[in-house]
Motif scaffolding. Structure first.
Motif, PDB file in Angstrom:
ATOM      1  N   TYR A  43       0.826  -1.213   0.000  1.00  0.00           N
ATOM      2  CA  TYR A  43       0.000   0.000   0.000  1.00  0.00           C
ATOM      3  C   TYR A  43       0.862   1.264   0.000  1.00  0.00           C
ATOM      4  O   TYR A  43       0.500   2.261  -0.636  1.00  0.00           O
ATOM      5  CB  TYR A  43      -0.960   0.002   1.190  1.00  0.00           C
ATOM      6  CG  TYR A  43      -2.199  -0.821   0.946  1.00  0.00           C
ATOM      7  CD1 TYR A  43      -3.357  -0.230   0.456  1.00  0.00           C
ATOM      8  CD2 TYR A  43      -2.225  -2.185   1.190  1.00  0.00           C
ATOM      9  CE1 TYR A  43      -4.506  -0.974   0.227  1.00  0.00           C
ATOM     10  CE2 TYR A  43      -3.362  -2.941   0.960  1.00  0.00           C
ATOM     11  CZ  TYR A  43      -4.501  -2.328   0.477  1.00  0.00           C
ATOM     12  OH  TYR A  43      -5.630  -3.067   0.247  1.00  0.00           O
ATOM     13  N   THR A  44       1.982   1.229   0.676  1.00  0.00           N
ATOM     14  CA  THR A  44       2.874   2.392   0.691  1.00  0.00           C
ATOM     15  C   THR A  44       3.441   2.641  -0.698  1.00  0.00           C
ATOM     16  O   THR A  44       3.492   3.785  -1.165  1.00  0.00           O
ATOM     17  CB  THR A  44       4.006   2.191   1.718  1.00  0.00           C
ATOM     18  OG1 THR A  44       3.415   2.007   3.011  1.00  0.00           O
ATOM     19  CG2 THR A  44       4.933   3.379   1.774  1.00  0.00           C
ATOM     20  N   PHE A  45       3.851   1.579  -1.375  1.00  0.00           N
ATOM     21  CA  PHE A  45       4.389   1.723  -2.732  1.00  0.00           C
ATOM     22  C   PHE A  45       3.327   2.308  -3.663  1.00  0.00           C
ATOM     23  O   PHE A  45       3.597   3.245  -4.428  1.00  0.00           O
ATOM     24  CB  PHE A  45       4.892   0.381  -3.259  1.00  0.00           C
ATOM     25  CG  PHE A  45       5.436   0.464  -4.650  1.00  0.00           C
ATOM     26  CD1 PHE A  45       6.706   0.965  -4.885  1.00  0.00           C
ATOM     27  CD2 PHE A  45       4.664   0.076  -5.731  1.00  0.00           C
ATOM     28  CE1 PHE A  45       7.211   1.064  -6.171  1.00  0.00           C
ATOM     29  CE2 PHE A  45       5.157   0.176  -7.023  1.00  0.00           C
ATOM     30  CZ  PHE A  45       6.436   0.673  -7.255  1.00  0.00           C
ATOM     31  N   VAL A  46       2.114   1.769  -3.630  1.00  0.00           N
ATOM     32  CA  VAL A  46       1.038   2.262  -4.499  1.00  0.00           C
ATOM     33  C   VAL A  46       0.736   3.727  -4.204  1.00  0.00           C
ATOM     34  O   VAL A  46       0.600   4.545  -5.119  1.00  0.00           O
ATOM     35  CB  VAL A  46      -0.229   1.386  -4.358  1.00  0.00           C
ATOM     36  CG1 VAL A  46      -1.423   2.024  -5.052  1.00  0.00           C
ATOM     37  CG2 VAL A  46       0.026  -0.007  -4.912  1.00  0.00           C
ATOM     38  N   ALA A  47       0.644   4.078  -2.921  1.00  0.00           N
ATOM     39  CA  ALA A  47       0.332   5.463  -2.554  1.00  0.00           C
ATOM     40  C   ALA A  47       1.417   6.424  -3.034  1.00  0.00           C
ATOM     41  O   ALA A  47       1.119   7.488  -3.579  1.00  0.00           O
ATOM     42  CB  ALA A  47       0.168   5.580  -1.042  1.00  0.00           C
ATOM     43  N   ARG A  48       2.657   6.047  -2.846  1.00  0.00           N
ATOM     44  CA  ARG A  48       3.753   6.920  -3.275  1.00  0.00           C
ATOM     45  C   ARG A  48       3.791   7.038  -4.796  1.00  0.00           C
ATOM     46  O   ARG A  48       4.131   8.082  -5.338  1.00  0.00           O
ATOM     47  CB  ARG A  48       5.074   6.417  -2.707  1.00  0.00           C
ATOM     48  CG  ARG A  48       5.141   6.615  -1.204  1.00  0.00           C
ATOM     49  CD  ARG A  48       6.366   6.010  -0.583  1.00  0.00           C
ATOM     50  NE  ARG A  48       6.425   6.364   0.837  1.00  0.00           N
ATOM     51  CZ  ARG A  48       7.401   6.003   1.638  1.00  0.00           C
ATOM     52  NH1 ARG A  48       8.411   5.281   1.171  1.00  0.00           N
ATOM     53  NH2 ARG A  48       7.386   6.361   2.905  1.00  0.00           N
ATOM     54  N   PHE A  49       3.425   5.986  -5.482  1.00  0.00           N
ATOM     55  CA  PHE A  49       3.359   6.032  -6.942  1.00  0.00           C
ATOM     56  C   PHE A  49       2.201   6.932  -7.389  1.00  0.00           C
ATOM     57  O   PHE A  49       2.331   7.689  -8.352  1.00  0.00           O
ATOM     58  CB  PHE A  49       3.219   4.620  -7.505  1.00  0.00           C
ATOM     59  CG  PHE A  49       3.345   4.555  -8.983  1.00  0.00           C
ATOM     60  CD1 PHE A  49       4.587   4.621  -9.595  1.00  0.00           C
ATOM     61  CD2 PHE A  49       2.218   4.447  -9.779  1.00  0.00           C
ATOM     62  CE1 PHE A  49       4.713   4.582 -10.979  1.00  0.00           C
ATOM     63  CE2 PHE A  49       2.328   4.404 -11.160  1.00  0.00           C
ATOM     64  CZ  PHE A  49       3.582   4.469 -11.759  1.00  0.00           C
ATOM     65  N   LEU A  50       1.059   6.856  -6.681  1.00  0.00           N
ATOM     66  CA  LEU A  50      -0.092   7.705  -7.007  1.00  0.00           C
ATOM     67  C   LEU A  50       0.242   9.192  -6.870  1.00  0.00           C
ATOM     68  O   LEU A  50      -0.344  10.030  -7.556  1.00  0.00           O
ATOM     69  CB  LEU A  50      -1.284   7.365  -6.117  1.00  0.00           C
ATOM     70  CG  LEU A  50      -2.016   6.074  -6.436  1.00  0.00           C
ATOM     71  CD1 LEU A  50      -2.997   5.719  -5.335  1.00  0.00           C
ATOM     72  CD2 LEU A  50      -2.723   6.182  -7.778  1.00  0.00           C
ATOM     73  N   TRP A  51       1.175   9.514  -5.986  1.00  0.00           N
ATOM     74  CA  TRP A  51       1.572  10.907  -5.793  1.00  0.00           C
ATOM     75  C   TRP A  51       2.135  11.500  -7.086  1.00  0.00           C
ATOM     76  O   TRP A  51       2.064  12.708  -7.303  1.00  0.00           O
ATOM     77  CB  TRP A  51       2.588  11.010  -4.659  1.00  0.00           C
ATOM     78  CG  TRP A  51       3.007  12.430  -4.409  1.00  0.00           C
ATOM     79  CD1 TRP A  51       4.192  13.007  -4.763  1.00  0.00           C
ATOM     80  CD2 TRP A  51       2.243  13.459  -3.789  1.00  0.00           C
ATOM     81  NE1 TRP A  51       4.212  14.324  -4.395  1.00  0.00           N
ATOM     82  CE2 TRP A  51       3.026  14.627  -3.789  1.00  0.00           C
ATOM     83  CE3 TRP A  51       0.969  13.500  -3.230  1.00  0.00           C
ATOM     84  CZ2 TRP A  51       2.579  15.832  -3.255  1.00  0.00           C
ATOM     85  CZ3 TRP A  51       0.520  14.703  -2.689  1.00  0.00           C
ATOM     86  CH2 TRP A  51       1.320  15.841  -2.708  1.00  0.00           C
ATOM     87  N   LEU A  52       2.677  10.653  -7.954  1.00  0.00           N
ATOM     88  CA  LEU A  52       3.185  11.141  -9.238  1.00  0.00           C
ATOM     89  C   LEU A  52       2.083  11.795 -10.071  1.00  0.00           C
ATOM     90  O   LEU A  52       2.370  12.572 -10.977  1.00  0.00           O
ATOM     91  CB  LEU A  52       3.829  10.002 -10.037  1.00  0.00           C
ATOM     92  CG  LEU A  52       5.197   9.537  -9.534  1.00  0.00           C
ATOM     93  CD1 LEU A  52       5.646   8.299 -10.288  1.00  0.00           C
ATOM     94  CD2 LEU A  52       6.222  10.652  -9.656  1.00  0.00           C
TER      95      LEU A  52
END
Length: 178
Positions: A43-52
């Motif tokens: 979930y952390t990886f997905v969230a940080r990617f969504l920030w892009l």
């Protein structure tokens, strides 16, 4: 710099905190299965990617010829989704920490983690302020600042996404806690 008025910026905290509040819906409706470490990392990886999306969406919207409202809506959606998905990762991190760090050391562990994180953010913000291009006198927004800022945000977001992989080297969930 994206064309937002002060009244538009007032929506930022509400969008962010609504995402934080609604992460509970994800946890309640689709409870994460498996160990908390794996859930935290995913979930952390997905969230940080969504920030892009805060960087990529404005570029795409401008290329498509969309107006300021569309640009801001996409940025707000990116912020909302980042907060919502990211807080599922934070909930899993809390569960994981409770299982891995002995209770007598947990307070000190979380204190140093928070101080380290806030200290790094403070240093980063000070460096950006120091390195920020000087605006022209009498001009509130210098369009030349936007590519510089978006490049900086993209680079930092890339580093943050890569830092997620550091969690892989952390201790696993104890078998008893799964």
């Amino acid at each position: 710099l994206l064309g937002a008025a002060v009244s538009d910026l007032a929506w930022l905290p509400m969008v962010n905190y609504t995402g934080i509040a609604l992460h509970i819906a994800i946890v309640a409706l689709w409870p994460p299965r498996g160990d908390a470490k794996r859930t935290c990392i995913a979930y952390t990886f997905v969230a940080r990617f969504l920030w892009l999306g805060t960087i990529g969406w404005p570029l795409l919207a401008w290329w498509l010829g969309l107006g300021t409202s569309a640009v801001l809506a996409g940025v707000f959606i990116s912020i909302f989704l980042t907060a919502m998905i990211g807080n599922v990762g934070i909930a899993a991190f809390t569960t994981w920490t409770a299982a891995v760090v002995p209770s007598e050391q947990r307070g000190r562990f979380l204190m140093w983690r928070s101080l380290g994180a806030f200290g790094l953010v403070n240093v980063a913000l000070q460096l950006v302020t120091w390195a920020w291009p000087t605006s022209l006198p009498g001009v509130t927004v210098n369009p030349a600042e936007l590519p510089w800022l978006m490049g900086l945000m993209a680079g930092v977001t890339g580093l943050v996404i890569l830092s997620t992989f550091g969690l892989l080297w952390s201790p696993a969930m104890p078998a008893r806690a799964q």
